[in-house]
Design a protein around this motif. Sequence first.
Motif, short mmCIF file in Angstrom:
data_model
loop_
_atom_site.label_atom_id
_atom_site.label_comp_id
_atom_site.label_asym_id
_atom_site.label_seq_id
_atom_site.Cartn_x
_atom_site.Cartn_y
_atom_site.Cartn_z
N ASP A 357 20.29 46.87 42.28
CA ASP A 357 21.48 46.96 42.93
C ASP A 357 21.41 47.18 44.33
O ASP A 357 22.40 47.16 45.16
CB ASP A 357 22.46 48.07 42.34
N GLY A 358 20.18 47.56 44.96
CA GLY A 358 19.88 47.57 46.13
C GLY A 358 19.74 46.25 47.10
O GLY A 358 19.83 45.27 46.40
N ALA A 359 19.20 46.28 48.44
CA ALA A 359 18.90 45.11 49.11
C ALA A 359 17.59 44.72 48.62
O ALA A 359 16.47 45.37 48.40
CB ALA A 359 18.51 45.66 50.44
N LEU A 360 17.56 43.34 48.46
CA LEU A 360 16.29 42.69 47.60
C LEU A 360 15.66 41.73 48.65
O LEU A 360 16.46 41.37 49.68
CB LEU A 360 16.85 41.92 46.37
N SER A 361 14.65 41.75 48.41
CA SER A 361 13.57 40.93 49.41
C SER A 361 12.33 40.59 48.74
O SER A 361 12.00 41.03 47.86
CB SER A 361 13.50 41.62 50.62
N ALA A 362 11.93 39.60 49.52
CA ALA A 362 10.42 39.20 49.00
C ALA A 362 9.23 40.33 49.15
O ALA A 362 9.18 40.82 50.21
CB ALA A 362 9.72 37.94 49.78
N PRO A 363 8.68 40.70 48.20
CA PRO A 363 7.92 41.76 48.23
C PRO A 363 6.44 41.26 48.88
O PRO A 363 5.98 40.41 48.64
CB PRO A 363 7.47 42.21 46.83
N VAL A 364 5.91 42.39 49.93
CA VAL A 364 4.65 41.94 50.78
C VAL A 364 4.04 43.47 50.76
O VAL A 364 4.50 44.23 51.45
CB VAL A 364 4.88 41.11 52.09
N PRO A 365 2.84 43.67 50.30
CA PRO A 365 2.04 42.76 49.00
C PRO A 365 2.71 42.76 47.86
O PRO A 365 3.85 43.55 47.77
CB PRO A 365 0.86 43.35 48.93
N GLY A 366 2.57 41.91 46.98
CA GLY A 366 3.35 41.68 45.80
C GLY A 366 2.60 41.91 44.48
O GLY A 366 1.28 41.54 44.60
#
Length: 549
Positions: A357-366
């Motif tokens: 439910d939070g702010a989502l984004s592309a993970p780096v590193p993943g």
Amino acid sequence: MSAQSAGPRVVVIGGGIGGLATAALLARGGADVTLVERGAELGGRAGRLKKAGYTWDTGPSWYLMPEAFEQFYGLLGRKVEDELDLIDLDPRYRVFFEGEDPEGAAESLDVLADPDANYARFDAMSGGDGEAIRRYAKESYDLYRLALDRFLYTTYENPLKVASREVIRRLPTLGSLLTRPLGAKIDRRVRDPRLRKVLGFHAVFLGSAPDRAPSLYSLMSHMDLTDGVRYPRGGMYEVVESLVRVAREEGAALRTDANVTRIEVGPDGLATGVVLADGETLPADVVVSGADMHHTETALLEPEHRWQDEPAWKRRSPGVSALLVFAGVKGELPELEHHSLFFTKDWDANFAQIVGDGALSAPVPGSLYVSKVTATNPTAAPAGYENLFMLVPFPADPELGATDRSRAELEELAWGYLDQVASWARIPQLRERTTIYSVKAPADFATELSAWKGSALGLEHTLFQSAMFRPGNASRKVRNLLYTGSSTVPGIGMPICLISAELVAKRLLGDTGPSPLASPAADGFLAGSTRSDVLGRLARGEQRLGIDV
């Protein structure tokens, strides 16, 4: 009823695993089946990409749950070994754990075909954890068998049918397994954070995260730790080609480039067929949608016939999406196995970026997955090259990759993830040796598959989207509209979608029990069923045909 057919006319929307399996099974039952797929190729999420001498699977990469495949092919009077040439992978997979330096080399661990060797290695990594995981795997097997026997092969039309002495005896435990997160169960059993990840990564297969998926899904650890990981020679698309072949042999008509724009519903509230984009109408006694359920409910049905309109979907959550990278590498890659997993150190923060439910984004590193299928299938790449497929779990956001700018940013991220793999696995000059041929983003899942919010998998498996709480496989508004595939019961995954096809057959048979249908299914088990017969069984659920099912 069609005058030319001994069984009901059925139109199946969508040529994914669920749709193809449903078409094959109902055609065996004597139904007059037409499957319509809007794309040029069949397979849905389980697609195939060919470029420059390479062949990549674009969807599922792991062959798990062999019992589901055996049951489905058995219904059709076939054997898995006659349809697929399965290779038993050893090692099952290789894991890389991020070190203190995120740009430095990672510690690696091979999970082998020999469970005892694995438990010994786990104990060497963390005293006592090997035996703890042995007990955990034993419990996983018990839960897996219980799921097969009571939970996976039921439509939940009559939930009381699921009950048995074993289920009743274990109700307190089952209640805890449904309400406590998978991650919490793992944390109580295993001390080492690296080994916790080996038990928790399956949550991604469920479109979820370890702190969101119910701990009942600890049953998945049985599949890779004790049951094994297999691979169909020639690629996972071999499963699709097998389903296409058997569906046609059973008599189903499979049409591609046939886009359904509307499900027609008559004044009596019953589906009468589907309308294609070119205006053609296909009449039907039963419509089965293997398309994304959100798309079916909100785009193919008029508002008054929708069981789940947009407000209902605000209470649901999509499964994670993915950034898929299809690449070729010059030279060999001994550092990687057929399956390789890369786990970030801050596991919880990584998952919080992609689901929740939070702010989502592309993970780096993943935390990401790499498949080098040329380890098992050298023909998947030109001589002297390796075939590389990379999957990075991403937020379900259809804006990711929707514009030229966003697409360029994702392609740059893809190179960054490739650099991460090179660094952690100590692969020299990986970037210089690699050609990226294609990148698939959440926007592509939304546009190509009409996947809700660009999910790569289907509805996330949370408590309220699992088992009897998952959307059922029959519309509550249009009685003869059924569902198959990853949006409905039992859930996500290639073997699970095979089961969803059997659940469609059980609806048409009025079978509300928890057991799989007896194999092989009788030829023409739906023959002689009038439209009234089928609708009556869909309405009552208890009436059976006069055959042994």
